[in-house]
Structure formats: C-alpha cells, structure tokens
Design a protein around this motif. Sequence first.
Motif, PDB file in Angstrom:
ATOM      1  N   GLY A   1       0.688  -1.098   0.062  1.00 52.20           N
ATOM      2  CA  GLY A   1       0.008  -0.003  -0.020  1.00 52.20           C
ATOM      3  C   GLY A   1       0.970   1.231   0.041  1.00 52.20           C
ATOM      4  O   GLY A   1       2.280   1.209   0.519  1.00 52.20           O
ATOM      5  N   LYS A   2       0.361   2.325  -0.520  1.00 50.93           N
ATOM      6  CA  LYS A   2       1.011   3.483  -0.446  1.00 50.93           C
ATOM      7  C   LYS A   2       1.436   4.188   0.970  1.00 50.93           C
ATOM      8  O   LYS A   2       2.403   5.046   0.618  1.00 50.93           O
TER       9      LYS A   2
ATOM     10  N   ARG B   1      -1.485   7.783   4.232  1.00 50.92           N
ATOM     11  CA  ARG B   1      -2.172   8.385   5.481  1.00 50.92           C
ATOM     12  C   ARG B   1      -0.841   8.833   6.529  1.00 50.92           C
ATOM     13  O   ARG B   1      -1.135   9.706   7.023  1.00 50.92           O
TER      14      ARG B   1
ATOM     15  N   HIS C   1      -7.157   2.491   8.342  1.00 49.73           N
ATOM     16  CA  HIS C   1      -7.499   2.363   6.784  1.00 49.73           C
ATOM     17  C   HIS C   1      -7.576   1.023   6.488  1.00 49.73           C
ATOM     18  O   HIS C   1      -8.181   0.548   5.667  1.00 49.73           O
TER      19      HIS C   1
ATOM     20  N   MET D   1      -8.517  -1.529   8.318  1.00 46.21           N
ATOM     21  CA  MET D   1      -9.483  -2.045   8.693  1.00 46.21           C
ATOM     22  C   MET D   1     -10.607  -1.843   7.672  1.00 46.21           C
ATOM     23  O   MET D   1     -11.490  -2.671   7.335  1.00 46.21           O
ATOM     24  N   SER D   2     -10.588  -0.337   7.103  1.00 42.22           N
ATOM     25  CA  SER D   2     -11.922  -0.237   6.085  1.00 42.22           C
ATOM     26  C   SER D   2     -11.550  -0.951   4.819  1.00 42.22           C
ATOM     27  O   SER D   2     -12.685  -1.311   4.244  1.00 42.22           O
TER      28      SER D   2
ATOM     29  N   HIS E   1     -13.157  -4.580   5.740  1.00 41.28           N
ATOM     30  CA  HIS E   1     -14.574  -4.727   5.677  1.00 41.28           C
ATOM     31  C   HIS E   1     -15.029  -4.188   4.473  1.00 41.28           C
ATOM     32  O   HIS E   1     -16.191  -4.848   4.053  1.00 41.28           O
ATOM     33  N   ASP E   2     -14.532  -3.166   3.594  1.00 42.77           N
ATOM     34  CA  ASP E   2     -15.181  -2.664   2.358  1.00 42.77           C
ATOM     35  C   ASP E   2     -15.191  -3.970   1.358  1.00 42.77           C
ATOM     36  O   ASP E   2     -16.002  -4.056   0.486  1.00 42.77           O
TER      37      ASP E   2
ATOM     38  N   ARG F   1      -4.685  -4.900  -2.738  1.00 40.04           N
ATOM     39  CA  ARG F   1      -2.895  -4.669  -2.515  1.00 40.04           C
ATOM     40  C   ARG F   1      -2.253  -5.838  -3.393  1.00 40.04           C
ATOM     41  O   ARG F   1      -1.309  -6.411  -2.610  1.00 40.04           O
TER      42      ARG F   1
ATOM     43  N   LEU G   1      -9.040  -1.887  14.412  1.00 39.71           N
ATOM     44  CA  LEU G   1      -9.547  -0.419  14.603  1.00 39.71           C
ATOM     45  C   LEU G   1      -9.448  -0.177  16.027  1.00 39.71           C
ATOM     46  O   LEU G   1      -9.089   0.901  16.545  1.00 39.71           O
TER      47      LEU G   1
ATOM     48  N   VAL H   1     -13.959   8.121  11.653  1.00 40.02           N
ATOM     49  CA  VAL H   1     -14.476   6.571  11.312  1.00 40.02           C
ATOM     50  C   VAL H   1     -15.900   6.286  11.558  1.00 40.02           C
ATOM     51  O   VAL H   1     -16.458   5.634  10.895  1.00 40.02           O
TER      52      VAL H   1
ATOM     53  N   VAL I   1     -18.063   5.356   8.167  1.00 42.23           N
ATOM     54  CA  VAL I   1     -19.252   4.539   8.218  1.00 42.23           C
ATOM     55  C   VAL I   1     -20.346   5.350   7.604  1.00 42.23           C
ATOM     56  O   VAL I   1     -21.202   4.743   7.049  1.00 42.23           O
TER      57      VAL I   1
ATOM     58  N   GLN J   1     -19.856   5.258   3.980  1.00 41.38           N
ATOM     59  CA  GLN J   1     -20.060   4.011   3.339  1.00 41.38           C
ATOM     60  C   GLN J   1     -21.528   3.444   3.119  1.00 41.38           C
ATOM     61  O   GLN J   1     -22.070   2.977   2.185  1.00 41.38           O
TER      62      GLN J   1
ATOM     63  N   LYS K   1     -16.064   8.943   3.284  1.00 40.00           N
ATOM     64  CA  LYS K   1     -15.396   7.634   2.833  1.00 40.00           C
ATOM     65  C   LYS K   1     -13.870   7.827   2.734  1.00 40.00           C
ATOM     66  O   LYS K   1     -13.187   6.947   3.304  1.00 40.00           O
ATOM     67  N   THR K   2     -13.326   9.197   1.945  1.00 38.01           N
ATOM     68  CA  THR K   2     -12.050   9.068   1.656  1.00 38.01           C
ATOM     69  C   THR K   2     -11.604  10.368   2.236  1.00 38.01           C
ATOM     70  O   THR K   2     -10.399  10.158   2.905  1.00 38.01           O
TER      71      THR K   2
ATOM     72  N   PHE L   1      -8.081  13.134  -4.525  1.00 38.99           N
ATOM     73  CA  PHE L   1      -7.714  11.677  -4.366  1.00 38.99           C
ATOM     74  C   PHE L   1      -8.755  10.845  -5.001  1.00 38.99           C
ATOM     75  O   PHE L   1      -8.574   9.615  -5.553  1.00 38.99           O
TER      76      PHE L   1
HETATM   77  C1  GRG Z   1     -16.424  -1.080  10.428  1.00 40.60           C
HETATM   78  C2  GRG Z   1     -15.582   1.445  11.324  1.00 40.60           C
HETATM   79  C3  GRG Z   1     -15.847   0.370  10.481  1.00 40.60           C
HETATM   80  C4  GRG Z   1     -15.961   1.221   8.938  1.00 40.60           C
HETATM   81  C5  GRG Z   1     -15.909   0.734   7.719  1.00 40.60           C
HETATM   82  C6  GRG Z   1     -16.045  -0.173   4.903  1.00 40.60           C
HETATM   83  C7  GRG Z   1     -16.119   1.124   5.368  1.00 40.60           C
HETATM   84  C8  GRG Z   1     -16.784   1.277   6.869  1.00 40.60           C
HETATM   85  C9  GRG Z   1     -15.558   2.135   4.490  1.00 40.60           C
HETATM   86  C10 GRG Z   1     -15.085   1.890   3.390  1.00 40.60           C
HETATM   87  C11 GRG Z   1     -14.040   3.153   3.478  1.00 40.60           C
HETATM   88  C12 GRG Z   1     -13.377   2.833   2.119  1.00 40.60           C
HETATM   89  C13 GRG Z   1     -12.685   1.577   1.855  1.00 40.60           C
HETATM   90  C14 GRG Z   1     -12.872   4.020   1.413  1.00 40.60           C
HETATM   91  C15 GRG Z   1     -12.091   3.990   0.021  1.00 40.60           C
HETATM   92  C16 GRG Z   1     -10.921   4.760   0.377  1.00 40.60           C
HETATM   93  C17 GRG Z   1      -9.808   4.632  -0.504  1.00 40.60           C
HETATM   94  C18 GRG Z   1      -9.887   5.519  -1.776  1.00 40.60           C
HETATM   95  C19 GRG Z   1      -8.906   3.510  -0.367  1.00 40.60           C
HETATM   96  C20 GRG Z   1      -7.825   3.339  -1.438  1.00 40.60           C
HETATM   97  O1  GRG Z   1      -6.794   3.994  -0.547  1.00 40.60           O
HETATM   98  P1  GRG Z   1      -5.067   3.926  -1.298  1.00 40.60           P
HETATM   99  O2  GRG Z   1      -5.131   4.030  -2.648  1.00 40.60           O
HETATM  100  O3  GRG Z   1      -4.836   2.276  -0.921  1.00 40.60           O
HETATM  101  O4  GRG Z   1      -4.316   4.841  -0.480  1.00 40.60           O
HETATM  102  P2  GRG Z   1      -3.490   1.760  -0.428  1.00 40.60           P
HETATM  103  O5  GRG Z   1      -3.883   0.442  -0.694  1.00 40.60           O
HETATM  104  O6  GRG Z   1      -2.480   2.344  -1.206  1.00 40.60           O
HETATM  105  O7  GRG Z   1      -3.265   2.044   1.015  1.00 40.60           O
END
Ligand code: GRG
Length: 306
Positions: free
Chosen positions: A55-56, A59, A88, A90-91, A94-95, A107, A129, A159, A165, A168, A192-193, A229
Amino acid sequence: MVQTDSLTPKLNAFDLSTYLAERRQRVEAALDQAMPVRYPETLYESMRYSLLAGGKRLRPILCLAACELVGGSVDLALPTACALEMIHTMSLIHDDLPSMDNDDYRRGRLTNHKVYGEDVAILAGDALLTYAFEHVARYTQGAEPERVLRVIAGLGKAVGGEGLVGGQIVDLASEGNPDTTLDTLNYIHNHKTAALLEIAVTSGAILAGASDDQVSQLTDYAQRIGLAFQIVDDILDITSTAETLGKSVGKDITAQKATYPSLWGLEESRRQADQLIELAKAALAEFGALRQPLLAIADYIVARTY
Ligand code: GRG
C-alpha cells in the motif's frame, strides 16, 4: 500559478520518490513492530496479512509531514501514523467483504476474507480498529495530553457516522441508483475518503502544537486533496488494469455506481482534480519551506498511476 514566491526553485528540487521511499520504510518497520503475532494466532496473522501487504502508506506519511511542518518530530507522530494505517486497513478489509463491495483482490493479493474466512476478517478489522486507539493513547510520547485527546477524538469522528461509516452507508444505498446527484457523491467521498485524510494531516499538526489557523489551513489542504484523490481513484477504475492497481477494476460500472467520470466524463474529472490540487497547495501559502513534502504529495495524488 500558485507557487510564485522565492522558494519556488528549492521546492521544485524536492525529491519526492526518495522521500516517500524513506517514509514508507519507517512506517512499515513501525507497523511490523506494533503488531506481533501472539495468541490467538489466527487473529493476529490475519491482521498482519492485510496491514503489512504494502500500500502507498499515504495517510501515515501525511501525518508525519504535517507534524514536521509545524516543528514536531517523526517520533512524536509515529504512533498516530501507525494508527491511521491500522484504521485504513480495517476499512479496506470490511469494504472488501461479500456484504459490502465483495472483492477478491486487494493490494495485489487475495482479500482477507478469501484467505481467513469472513468471520475472521470481520474480527481482524474490529481488532485493528480498536487497537489503533489503544496504540495512540499508550505510545504517544512528548505531546501534551490535551493534544493526544484531540487526536483521539478526531480519529473517532473520522471513522464513525460522521466519517467512514456514514460515507459507506450512503454509498451502499446509492448503488444502482442512476439519479445519484453530485451532492450525494460528494457526501460519500468527503466521508469515505477525505475524512481520514483530513485527520491524517491535522492530527500530525495538532500533536506538534499547531495554532487554530494552521489547523484550519491544513484542513482545507486535506479536504481538497481528499476529493482529488477520490476523483483519480474513479478515473483509474476505468483507465487502469488490475495488475497495476492490485485490485479489481471496472467494478464501479458493473455495480452501476455513480462516479465522478460517470457524472462529468474523464476529461472534466481530470480538470476538476487538477483544480482541487492547485487549491490544496494554495491553502499552504502561509507555511515556509517545510511545506515542500505536502506540496509534492498533492501533485503526486493527481499524477499517480496506482
Ligand atoms: C467498520 C468502522 C468501520 C468502518 C468501515 C467499509 C467502510 C466502513 C468504509 C469504506 C472506506 C473505504 C474503503 C474508502 C475508500 C478509500 C480509498 C480511496 C481507498 C484506497 O486507498 P489507497 O489508494 O490504498 O491509499 P492503499 O492500498 O495504497 O493504502
């Protein structure tokens, strides 16, 4: 043109790839140390499987850069930087679950639930988390307790219902709805982001004792790079390949998800992302030469290919 001051030549000379490589190494080592395998082994192996999958590390790197920008050290922000990556990760776990985006790859490897099963993947996400908060509270050293509390509160907000949440659930509800508006799309991705990117930047600055004005300027910077982003993420879902991204592509179209390219087209999406990046960099105008990494990271966000 945003950069017209006397710092411009020095800022242009900044070597971002060396900087990112060094920071990634530092973050990887700290994450590895923070999460050893212990009993119950399956849980910790599953957490490490996703946490140490590459991963990059954007954050944590943003958090460290913002801390240094305001005169703090890397060590001061490292526990928070690790916590951001735990949250991140964790998200992402779950995503990817069948009840969410139902993805097989992340990844560049199989998703957590494909390897460990859905039950373990859910619990690994939960443990990552909750440990993130413990890690900040237990290991942050050299910061006034009030600043650590502000960071913990900010992480919780980013979060929960006002963050990941919330974004999402609106995202899931919008799937397959051809009438999803730009406002709804912005709501989804601001939550989300952008929310996690915002606390990544502001937490580092808060730990180092940033003033309210500085936090507000950094919030503007982070919200703008956050949306840019996501626009780039939507573009890459159309224009890139699974090999390059390390995850499935074209899923947005298959799931009939509204995206920035579906509302604006690819060219306008690129223009909007570029414009947000210029605005993000402009928000840092009052900071000195130490803003170099944050300026370069902003440019990297629109130039990135994965
Ligand atoms: C259970 C508390 C709780 C929360 C979960 C699943 C969810 C709620 C939210 C989804 C959030 C999510 C996956 C958003 C997408 C964000 C995104 C653009 C991810 C990609 O990030 P990169 O490109 O990934 O930085 P790497 O792999 O480089 O870290």
